[in-house]
Design a protein around this motif. Structure first.
Motif, PDB file in Angstrom:
ATOM      1  N   GLU A  94      41.994  35.871  16.901  1.00  0.00           N
ATOM      2  CA  GLU A  94      41.843  37.233  17.429  1.00  0.00           C
ATOM      3  C   GLU A  94      40.789  37.289  18.521  1.00  0.00           C
ATOM      4  O   GLU A  94      40.972  37.950  19.560  1.00  0.00           O
ATOM      5  CB  GLU A  94      41.481  38.188  16.295  1.00  0.00           C
ATOM      6  N   ARG A  95      39.671  36.564  18.323  1.00  0.00           N
ATOM      7  CA  ARG A  95      38.638  36.547  19.361  1.00  0.00           C
ATOM      8  C   ARG A  95      39.139  35.861  20.627  1.00  0.00           C
ATOM      9  O   ARG A  95      38.862  36.307  21.753  1.00  0.00           O
ATOM     10  CB  ARG A  95      37.391  35.838  18.838  1.00  0.00           C
ATOM     11  N   LYS A  96      39.904  34.796  20.452  1.00  0.00           N
ATOM     12  CA  LYS A  96      40.438  34.100  21.617  1.00  0.00           C
ATOM     13  C   LYS A  96      41.420  34.979  22.378  1.00  0.00           C
ATOM     14  O   LYS A  96      41.394  35.042  23.614  1.00  0.00           O
ATOM     15  CB  LYS A  96      41.135  32.807  21.178  1.00  0.00           C
ATOM     16  N   LEU A  97      42.303  35.658  21.642  1.00  0.00           N
ATOM     17  CA  LEU A  97      43.268  36.541  22.298  1.00  0.00           C
ATOM     18  C   LEU A  97      42.561  37.682  23.025  1.00  0.00           C
ATOM     19  O   LEU A  97      42.947  38.063  24.141  1.00  0.00           O
ATOM     20  CB  LEU A  97      44.251  37.106  21.260  1.00  0.00           C
ATOM     21  N   GLN A  98      41.478  38.208  22.404  1.00  0.00           N
ATOM     22  CA  GLN A  98      40.725  39.276  23.051  1.00  0.00           C
ATOM     23  C   GLN A  98      40.058  38.774  24.319  1.00  0.00           C
ATOM     24  O   GLN A  98      40.040  39.465  25.354  1.00  0.00           O
ATOM     25  CB  GLN A  98      39.682  39.823  22.079  1.00  0.00           C
ATOM     26  N   ALA A  99      39.512  37.544  24.259  1.00  0.00           N
ATOM     27  CA  ALA A  99      38.885  36.966  25.445  1.00  0.00           C
ATOM     28  C   ALA A  99      39.911  36.740  26.556  1.00  0.00           C
ATOM     29  O   ALA A  99      39.629  36.977  27.741  1.00  0.00           O
ATOM     30  CB  ALA A  99      38.200  35.650  25.080  1.00  0.00           C
ATOM     31  N   GLU A 100      41.108  36.292  26.182  1.00  0.00           N
ATOM     32  CA  GLU A 100      42.153  36.084  27.193  1.00  0.00           C
ATOM     33  C   GLU A 100      42.566  37.405  27.829  1.00  0.00           C
ATOM     34  O   GLU A 100      42.785  37.481  29.044  1.00  0.00           O
ATOM     35  CB  GLU A 100      43.360  35.402  26.545  1.00  0.00           C
ATOM     36  N   GLN A 101      42.666  38.460  27.020  1.00  0.00           N
ATOM     37  CA  GLN A 101      43.013  39.771  27.574  1.00  0.00           C
ATOM     38  C   GLN A 101      41.923  40.284  28.503  1.00  0.00           C
ATOM     39  O   GLN A 101      42.211  40.845  29.566  1.00  0.00           O
ATOM     40  CB  GLN A 101      43.251  40.766  26.436  1.00  0.00           C
ATOM     41  N   ASP A 102      40.651  40.089  28.125  1.00  0.00           N
ATOM     42  CA  ASP A 102      39.546  40.505  28.997  1.00  0.00           C
ATOM     43  C   ASP A 102      39.564  39.733  30.308  1.00  0.00           C
ATOM     44  O   ASP A 102      39.310  40.303  31.384  1.00  0.00           O
ATOM     45  CB  ASP A 102      38.209  40.300  28.278  1.00  0.00           C
ATOM     46  N   ALA A 103      39.855  38.425  30.216  1.00  0.00           N
ATOM     47  CA  ALA A 103      39.903  37.611  31.431  1.00  0.00           C
ATOM     48  C   ALA A 103      41.042  38.078  32.347  1.00  0.00           C
ATOM     49  O   ALA A 103      40.879  38.151  33.574  1.00  0.00           O
ATOM     50  CB  ALA A 103      40.081  36.140  31.064  1.00  0.00           C
ATOM     51  N   PHE A 131      42.655  41.009  37.244  1.00  0.00           N
ATOM     52  CA  PHE A 131      43.375  42.103  37.899  1.00  0.00           C
ATOM     53  C   PHE A 131      42.426  42.947  38.742  1.00  0.00           C
ATOM     54  O   PHE A 131      42.743  43.320  39.871  1.00  0.00           O
ATOM     55  CB  PHE A 131      44.060  42.967  36.839  1.00  0.00           C
ATOM     56  N   VAL A 132      41.237  43.241  38.184  1.00  0.00           N
ATOM     57  CA  VAL A 132      40.255  44.032  38.934  1.00  0.00           C
ATOM     58  C   VAL A 132      39.804  43.276  40.179  1.00  0.00           C
ATOM     59  O   VAL A 132      39.701  43.847  41.271  1.00  0.00           O
ATOM     60  CB  VAL A 132      39.060  44.374  38.026  1.00  0.00           C
ATOM     61  N   LEU A 133      39.524  41.979  40.032  1.00  0.00           N
ATOM     62  CA  LEU A 133      39.100  41.181  41.183  1.00  0.00           C
ATOM     63  C   LEU A 133      40.184  41.099  42.254  1.00  0.00           C
ATOM     64  O   LEU A 133      39.902  41.145  43.452  1.00  0.00           O
ATOM     65  CB  LEU A 133      38.721  39.766  40.719  1.00  0.00           C
ATOM     66  N   GLN A 134      41.424  41.013  41.818  1.00  0.00           N
ATOM     67  CA  GLN A 134      42.529  40.964  42.773  1.00  0.00           C
ATOM     68  C   GLN A 134      42.621  42.267  43.559  1.00  0.00           C
ATOM     69  O   GLN A 134      42.834  42.253  44.782  1.00  0.00           O
ATOM     70  CB  GLN A 134      43.838  40.688  42.040  1.00  0.00           C
TER      71      GLN A 134
END
Length: 257
Positions: A176-185, A190-193
């Motif tokens: 769950e923490r890994k999936l959350q980190a991937e979603q945040d990344a 998207f914001v940087l783009q």
């Protein structure tokens, strides 16, 4: 006397009723005469037979749901608790073969084949794969392995559904923490783009403004400026209103009447 005459008719009707079996929708039947099984399959129809030497064996050809709860192994050696639904049915054309080889109590055979197939397939995947989009791939491989064993015997596996996957608590939290980190990344990317696109737009806009100013400044030579000044004075001199035009010493002077 009249009742005695009706007795044979009543006996005949009783024998006829006992000599007919009705095969309903979703069922298939075969005859067994003196212990020998007939190869003809009856579906959705009445079946007449001689009750003293023959019997009719009926079985369901509808899709059955076998639900199992068991522990399956993962590639890293963990034991994953899962609830599995196996959808299967008998091929109506192979009902005699199923009765000969498996009998009518074949549910335990399906369960045992599943345990073997699931152990072989799941041992090739990590525990997190069973909790992600690869679950459908695992289900498909288990289904194919089961059909490789059961299809020739007359049983068809339609689907294998892994419903409840319970990972070890520590592993579930890590996933769950890994999936959350991937979603945040992904969100940050998207914001940087968007910011990059906005910066490019501003650069293009600034370059366009600068180019326009450069073109304008390069086009306004002293001769052109003098010509524009003369044209302006001539336009003013054509006016009927009284006017006084004052210029510096370097400019041309036009005096109107």
């Amino acid at each position: 006397m009249k009742n005695l005459r009706l007795l044979p008719v009543i006996l005949l009707l009783g024998i006829m009723l006992q000599s007919c079996a009705v095969v309903r929708p979703g069922e298939a039947a075969v005859k067994q005469t003196l212990g020998k099984l007939d190869n003809r399959v009856y579906v959705e129809q009445p079946v007449w037979y001689f009750p003293f030497t023959t019997r009719v064996i009926k079985t369901s050809i509808q899709t059955n749901n076998l639900e199992l709860s068991l522990n399956i192994p993962s590639k890293e050696g963990l034991s994953i608790n899962s609830t599995i639904s196996i959808l299967y049915r008998i091929d109506s054309e192979n009902v005699p073969q199923v009765i000969r080889t498996l009998g009518l109590e074949y549910e335990s055979i399906v369960a045992n084949v599943f345990r073997s197939a699931s152990a072989d397939v799941c041992a090739q995947y990590f525990a997190k794969d069973m909790h992600s989009g690869m679950r459908s791939e695992i289900e498909q491989q288990i289904k194919e392995r089961m059909n490789a064993t059961l299809y020739e015997q007359g049983l068809i596996i339609e689907a294998v559904l892994m419903k409840n996957i319970q990972l070890p608590p520590g592993l579930a939290s890590s996933i769950e923490r890994k999936l959350q980190a991937e979603q945040d990344a992904m969100r940050m990317e998207f914001v940087l783009q968007e910011e990059r696109q906005e910066a490019k737009r501003k650069i293009i806009e600034a370059e366009g403004t600068r180019d326009a100013q450069q073109i304008l400044s390069e086009g306004l030579t002293p001769q052109i400026l003098e010509l524009r000044r003369i044209e302006a004075f001539l336009e003013l001199s054509n006016s009927n209103n009284a006017k006084v035009i004052i210029t510096d010493d370097e400019s041309s002077v036009l005096i109107s009447d």
